[in-house]
Design a protein around this motif. Structure first.
Motif, PDB file in Angstrom:
ATOM      1  N   GLU A 199      38.624  37.675  53.925  1.00 20.68           N
ATOM      2  CA  GLU A 199      37.977  38.950  53.626  1.00 20.68           C
ATOM      3  C   GLU A 199      36.447  38.864  53.681  1.00 20.68           C
ATOM      4  O   GLU A 199      35.800  39.753  54.226  1.00 20.68           O
TER       5      GLU A 199
ATOM      6  N   SER B 298      47.161  47.278  39.373  1.00 27.53           N
ATOM      7  CA  SER B 298      46.098  47.846  40.211  1.00 27.53           C
ATOM      8  C   SER B 298      44.777  47.835  39.457  1.00 27.53           C
ATOM      9  O   SER B 298      44.668  48.449  38.397  1.00 27.53           O
ATOM     10  N   GLN B 299      43.803  47.148  40.015  1.00 29.01           N
ATOM     11  CA  GLN B 299      42.482  47.124  39.386  1.00 29.01           C
ATOM     12  C   GLN B 299      41.962  48.544  39.193  1.00 29.01           C
ATOM     13  O   GLN B 299      41.630  48.949  38.092  1.00 29.01           O
ATOM     14  N   SER B 300      41.907  49.287  40.297  1.00 25.84           N
ATOM     15  CA  SER B 300      41.297  50.624  40.269  1.00 25.84           C
ATOM     16  C   SER B 300      42.216  51.669  39.643  1.00 25.84           C
ATOM     17  O   SER B 300      41.751  52.672  39.114  1.00 25.84           O
TER      18      SER B 300
ATOM     19  N   THR C 102      44.873  53.159  43.993  1.00 27.78           N
ATOM     20  CA  THR C 102      45.383  52.761  45.306  1.00 27.78           C
ATOM     21  C   THR C 102      46.595  53.624  45.682  1.00 27.78           C
ATOM     22  O   THR C 102      47.601  53.631  44.972  1.00 27.78           O
TER      23      THR C 102
ATOM     24  N   ALA D 174      37.984  41.322  45.025  1.00 28.35           N
ATOM     25  CA  ALA D 174      38.392  41.266  43.615  1.00 28.35           C
ATOM     26  C   ALA D 174      38.336  39.819  43.130  1.00 28.35           C
ATOM     27  O   ALA D 174      38.895  38.923  43.766  1.00 28.35           O
TER      28      ALA D 174
ATOM     29  N   VAL E 105      33.568  44.305  46.669  1.00 30.83           N
ATOM     30  CA  VAL E 105      34.861  44.721  47.236  1.00 30.83           C
ATOM     31  C   VAL E 105      35.909  43.629  46.997  1.00 30.83           C
ATOM     32  O   VAL E 105      37.070  43.911  46.722  1.00 30.83           O
TER      33      VAL E 105
ATOM     34  N   LYS F 109      40.879  35.931  50.018  1.00 29.07           N
ATOM     35  CA  LYS F 109      39.460  36.006  49.680  1.00 29.07           C
ATOM     36  C   LYS F 109      38.627  35.410  50.808  1.00 29.07           C
ATOM     37  O   LYS F 109      37.611  35.963  51.209  1.00 29.07           O
TER      38      LYS F 109
ATOM     39  N   GLY G 162      47.472  43.760  48.080  1.00 26.52           N
ATOM     40  CA  GLY G 162      46.347  42.827  48.237  1.00 26.52           C
ATOM     41  C   GLY G 162      46.279  41.812  47.119  1.00 26.52           C
ATOM     42  O   GLY G 162      47.276  41.194  46.722  1.00 26.52           O
ATOM     43  N   THR G 163      45.087  41.655  46.572  1.00 30.25           N
ATOM     44  CA  THR G 163      44.878  40.700  45.484  1.00 30.25           C
ATOM     45  C   THR G 163      45.762  41.022  44.282  1.00 30.25           C
ATOM     46  O   THR G 163      46.315  40.117  43.649  1.00 30.25           O
ATOM     47  N   SER G 164      45.917  42.301  43.999  1.00 29.76           N
ATOM     48  CA  SER G 164      46.751  42.684  42.856  1.00 29.76           C
ATOM     49  C   SER G 164      48.205  42.289  43.094  1.00 29.76           C
ATOM     50  O   SER G 164      48.938  41.987  42.147  1.00 29.76           O
TER      51      SER G 164
HETATM   52  O1  M6R Z   1      42.592  48.602  43.042  1.00 30.77           O
HETATM   53  P1  M6R Z   1      43.767  47.764  43.444  1.00 30.77           P
HETATM   54  O2  M6R Z   1      43.928  46.542  42.638  1.00 30.77           O
HETATM   55  O3  M6R Z   1      45.049  48.566  43.479  1.00 30.77           O
HETATM   56  O4  M6R Z   1      43.472  47.315  44.938  1.00 30.77           O
HETATM   57  C1  M6R Z   1      44.439  46.672  45.722  1.00 30.77           C
HETATM   58  C2  M6R Z   1      43.812  45.976  46.909  1.00 30.77           C
HETATM   59  O5  M6R Z   1      43.243  46.915  47.789  1.00 30.77           O
HETATM   60  C3  M6R Z   1      42.728  44.971  46.472  1.00 30.77           C
HETATM   61  O6  M6R Z   1      43.253  44.049  45.567  1.00 30.77           O
HETATM   62  C4  M6R Z   1      42.151  44.199  47.668  1.00 30.77           C
HETATM   63  O7  M6R Z   1      43.141  43.415  48.268  1.00 30.77           O
HETATM   64  C5  M6R Z   1      40.960  43.357  47.191  1.00 30.77           C
HETATM   65  N1  M6R Z   1      39.729  44.069  47.381  1.00 30.77           N
HETATM   66  C6  M6R Z   1      40.852  42.035  47.878  1.00 30.77           C
HETATM   67  O8  M6R Z   1      39.793  41.299  47.346  1.00 30.77           O
END
Ligand code: M6R
Length: 360
Positions: free
Chosen positions: A242, A102-104, A107, A155, A153, A239, A57-59
Motif C-alpha cells: 500500500e 471497521s475503523q471508520s 465502509t 491503518a 490512509v 501495509k 482490508g486491514t480490518s
Molecule cells: O474503515 P475500515 O476499517 O472499514 O476500512 C477497511 C479498509 O478499507 C482499510 O482497512 C484499508 O485496508 C486500510 N486503509 C489499509 O491500510
C-alpha cells in the motif's frame, strides 16, 4: 498536526502505547481475570452458537485474528471479506452473532454485509473507532476501540486496537456462551497490561529502519506466519504494498511449499513471524526459502532459536502467543514506513486509495 513527525503514519505508529492503553482501560482486571466490556451485561452472549466476522482490508486481518481467538476458545467462528458476504451467503441463525470490524464504520462493503446479516435475523455487533458512525447506528451493539483519530490512509494504531478488542471479545463470548472462562486468560491479561510499555520500548529500540535500508532494492517482499502470525503476515504485506508500491505477499508459512516457493529467489527477502505457535515448523519453512537464496528476517524474541538461523532479526518481547503477532506487526509497520520513505513515496496518501471506501 503531525506532532513533530514527518508523517501522520509515523505519528500514529508511535501513538500505539497510548491507543492500546485506552483500548484496555477499565475493561480488564488482571487480578481476577474479569472482563468488563462497556455496557454489556453479564451473559450478554449466553445464547451465541457461532460467530461470523465481516470486514475489509486491514480490518479483515483483525477479523481473522478474532476468528482464530474464538475458535480456540471453543466458539465456532469464521472471518469473511465483507465484499464477498452477499455472494458467499453463509447460513445464519438467530443464535449467530455477526461482528462487523471497521475503523471508520463507513465502509460500504462492510455496512452491506452488516445490513444483510441483520435482515436475515442474526444478532449484530460492530467493533469500530468512530462513535456515531453508520456501523454503530446499524448494528445492535457497538464496542469502541478508542484509538483516537487516524489520519494516515494506512491503518496502523487502529489495527492493533481492533485486534486486541476482538481478542478480549472472544474471551468474553466464550465465557458467556460456554460458562467457563478460557484458560488462556490467566497468561493473556497480565501480558496485555504490559503491552503498552513493551510497545514503547520496541519503538525506541527497533532496527526497522536499518532493515528497510538493507533490503530496499529487492524484487518482492514476502511475509510468513502461522496461527495468529498468519493474519499478521497478510497485514505486513498489505501495509508494505500500500505505501511502498512494491510487490509484497503474505502467506501461511506452511503454504509456501504448495506454490509460492516458486517465486522465492535471492532477491525476495522473507519476513518470518514467530508467535510461539509451532515455531519449529515456521523455522523449517523459512529455512526452505534460505536454501533458495532468500534472506530471512526473523521477528521473534532475542533468545529464540530462529535468531541463529536467520540473516537478520527484529526483536519482540517474550509474551503470550495471543499478543506476540501484534508486537511483530508494529515492527512490520516500521519496516513499511521506512521503506516507503526511502523510496520517496507520499506515505500518508498513497496513490489510488482513500481512507474511507464508501462505494461498493
Ligand atoms: O474503515 P475500515 O476499517 O472499514 O476500512 C477497511 C479498509 O478499507 C482499510 O482497512 C484499508 O485496508 C486500510 N486503509 C489499509 O491500510
Amino acid at each position: 498536526g503531525k506532532g513533530g513527525y514527518d508523517h501522520f503514519m509515523l505519528k500514529e505508529i508511535h501513538e500505539q502505547p497510548t491507543s492500546l492503553s485506552q483500548a484496555i482501560e477499565g475493561r480488564i482486571d488482571p487480578a481476577d481475570g474479569h472482563l468488563s466490556l462497556d455496557g454489556f451485561e453479564p451473559d450478554t452472549f449466553e445464547s451465541v452458537e457461532d460467530v461470523q466476522l465481516v470486514a475489509c482490508g486491514t480490518s479483515y486481518h483483525a477479523a481473522l485474528y478474532g476468528s482464530l481467538a474464538l475458535n480456540r476458545a471453543g466458539v465456532p467462528a469464521t472471518a469473511l471479506l465483507a465484499n464477498e458476504y452477499s455472494v458467499t451467503s453463509p447460513p445464519v441463525s438467530e443464535d449467530t452473532l455477526v461482528i462487523a470490524v471497521s475503523q471508520s464504520g463507513e465502509t460500504a462493503d462492510t455496512l452491506n454485509a452488516l445490513r444483510q446479516a441483520d435482515e436475515r435475523g442474526a444478532d449484530t455487533l460492530t467493533v469500530t473507532n468512530v462513535v456515531g458512525s453508520t456501523a454503530a447506528r446499524v448494528a445492535d451493539d457497538s464496542l469502541f476501540i478508542r484509538a483516537g483519530p487516524e489520519i494516515g490512509v494506512a491503518a496502523t494504531k487502529t489495527f492493533s486496537s481492533q485486534a486486541v478488542m476482538v481478542t478480549l471479545l472472544a474471551q468474553r463470548i466464550a465465557d458467556d456462551a460456554r460458562g467457563d472462562p478460557p484458560a488462556d486468560l490467566e497468561s493473556l491479561l497480565p501480558d496485555l497490561s504490559r503491552m503498552p510499555d513493551e510497545i514503547d520500548t520496541l519503538l525506541e529500540t527497533s532496527d526497522a529502519d536499518a532493515i528497510a535500508r538493507e533490503y530496499i532494492d529487492s524484487q518482492a517482499y514476502f511475509f510468513i506466519g502461522r496461527g495468529l502470525g498468519f493474519p499478521v503476515a497478510l497485514e505486513g504485506a498489505l501495509k508494505f504494498k500500500e505505501i511502498t508500491y512494491e510487490h509484497a505477499e503474505g502467506f501461511a508459512s506452511g503454504e509456501l511449499k504448495h506454490g509460492p516457493l516458486a517465486l522465492v529467489t535471492p532477491e525476495t527477502p522473507v519476513f518470518a513471524i514467530f508467535t510461539g505457535e509451532e515455531d519449529e515448523k515456521t523455522l523449517k519453512n523459512a529455512e526452505e526459502t534460505q536454501t533458495r537464496g532468500a534472506p530471512v528476517i526473523a521477528i521473534c524474541p532475542d533468545d529464540h532459536r530462529a535468531v541463529e538461523v536467520a540473516d537478520d532479526h527484529l526483536e519482540i518481547p517474550e509474551t503470550d502467543s495471543n499478543l506476540a503477532g501484534l508486537h511483530a506487526n508494529v515492527q512490520l509497520q516500521l519496516v513499511s514506513y521506512y521503506a516507503a520513505d526511502l523510496l520517496g513515496r507520499p506515505i500518508d496518501k498513497p496513490r489510488n486509495l482513500a481512507k474511507s471506501v464508501t462505494v461498493e
